[in-house]
Design an enzyme around this catalytic site. Sequence first.
Site, PDB file in Angstrom:
ATOM      1  N   GLU A 236      25.107 -10.705 -18.233  1.00 56.63           N
ATOM      2  CA  GLU A 236      24.400 -11.031 -16.998  1.00 56.63           C
ATOM      3  C   GLU A 236      22.901 -11.010 -17.253  1.00 56.63           C
ATOM      4  O   GLU A 236      22.269  -9.949 -17.125  1.00 56.63           O
ATOM      5  CB  GLU A 236      24.710  -9.989 -15.923  1.00 56.63           C
ATOM      6  CG  GLU A 236      26.123  -9.991 -15.420  1.00 56.63           C
ATOM      7  CD  GLU A 236      26.194  -9.529 -13.972  1.00 56.63           C
ATOM      8  OE1 GLU A 236      26.880 -10.170 -13.186  1.00 56.63           O
ATOM      9  OE2 GLU A 236      25.535  -8.530 -13.620  1.00 56.63           O
TER      10      GLU A 236
ATOM     11  N   HIS B 144      24.988  -2.237 -14.734  1.00 52.11           N
ATOM     12  CA  HIS B 144      24.453  -3.374 -13.968  1.00 52.11           C
ATOM     13  C   HIS B 144      22.925  -3.300 -13.912  1.00 52.11           C
ATOM     14  O   HIS B 144      22.355  -2.212 -13.798  1.00 52.11           O
ATOM     15  CB  HIS B 144      25.047  -3.367 -12.560  1.00 52.11           C
ATOM     16  CG  HIS B 144      24.806  -4.650 -11.834  1.00 52.11           C
ATOM     17  ND1 HIS B 144      23.600  -4.958 -11.252  1.00 52.11           N
ATOM     18  CD2 HIS B 144      25.601  -5.724 -11.630  1.00 52.11           C
ATOM     19  CE1 HIS B 144      23.681  -6.161 -10.710  1.00 52.11           C
ATOM     20  NE2 HIS B 144      24.892  -6.649 -10.933  1.00 52.11           N
TER      21      HIS B 144
HETATM   22  P1  PGA Z   1      24.987 -12.935  -8.111  1.00 54.52           P
HETATM   23  O1  PGA Z   1      25.119 -11.461  -8.704  1.00 54.52           O
HETATM   24  O2  PGA Z   1      26.290 -13.636  -8.327  1.00 54.52           O
HETATM   25  O3  PGA Z   1      24.681 -12.735  -6.669  1.00 54.52           O
HETATM   26  O4  PGA Z   1      23.867 -13.602  -8.866  1.00 54.52           O
HETATM   27  C1  PGA Z   1      25.851 -11.229  -9.880  1.00 54.52           C
HETATM   28  C2  PGA Z   1      25.956  -9.753 -10.142  1.00 54.52           C
HETATM   29  O5  PGA Z   1      25.089  -8.986  -9.720  1.00 54.52           O
HETATM   30  O6  PGA Z   1      26.929  -9.306 -10.776  1.00 54.52           O
END
Ligand code: PGA
Length: 254
Positions: free
Chosen positions: A165, A95
């Site tokens: 992401e 992440h």
């Molecule tokens: P968010 O975070 O939906 O708050 O943008 C996504 C994540 O960190 O996986």
Amino acid sequence: MKYVIGNWKMFPKTIQEGVSILDAIRKVAKKAATQNVEVVMCPPMPFLSALGEKYASAVHFGVQDVSFYKEEARTGSVSVAHVRSAAASYVILGHSEMRAQGESDFDIARKIQAAVKGGLRVVLCVGERVRDADGACFLEVEKQLRECLIDFPVTKTGQLRIAYEPVWAVGKDAVAAAAPREFNEMSMLIRRVLAEHFGKTRAFRIPILYGGSVDAKNVETYMHIADGVLVGRKSLVPKDFTAFMLCAMECAHK
Ligand code: PGA
């Protein structure tokens, strides 16, 4: 199969609040499980046992990190065996918030190897910091994939999910969610790298999720073009998370 994965990060403050969230989503989550939708919740680790005992029949549980060490004298570390024994079957790794704290692709690769060996399913997050016009973002994500998946056992790809992401789309300071075109472009690159790594057949079975500012307005788009969503903030809001599960159920049937 569609995935709805919630990442609670350091929220909520108490187990009781966690119980309230799961109470509110339990019914729809149970239904989702029968409709080809995998719902996974990743609460703070100390909540895992209590929540796991109560809600394991409704959702799968995951953790937001795990050590690559086995049980040994490592103060503060939590092993794969520990989280397995406390109801977790998933782990989110790579992440951007962990990378920002100094976690390297090398560390992530070691964690992935330990997690897979111990039987956990891994959600590997990849994403560029900036979406640039010259395409350096593609090289950045390709490098993350190659380095994090080094030595990943080819026969264990069933335990792997990728979450794209983009860093600029994640969290409360996000610019915006990625545009569908941006997801599609990156998803093609991810698929190509996976195919080179694992062969086409295996690569095409690995789910690619989208994460970053998923909300009730954009979830439908992402549920269609991706294999599911990884959700931060809105996973703490039962009304929104329920809407995501319902949307996933609808898409899983099409
Ligand atoms: P968010 O975070 O939906 O708050 O943008 C996504 C994540 O960190 O996986």
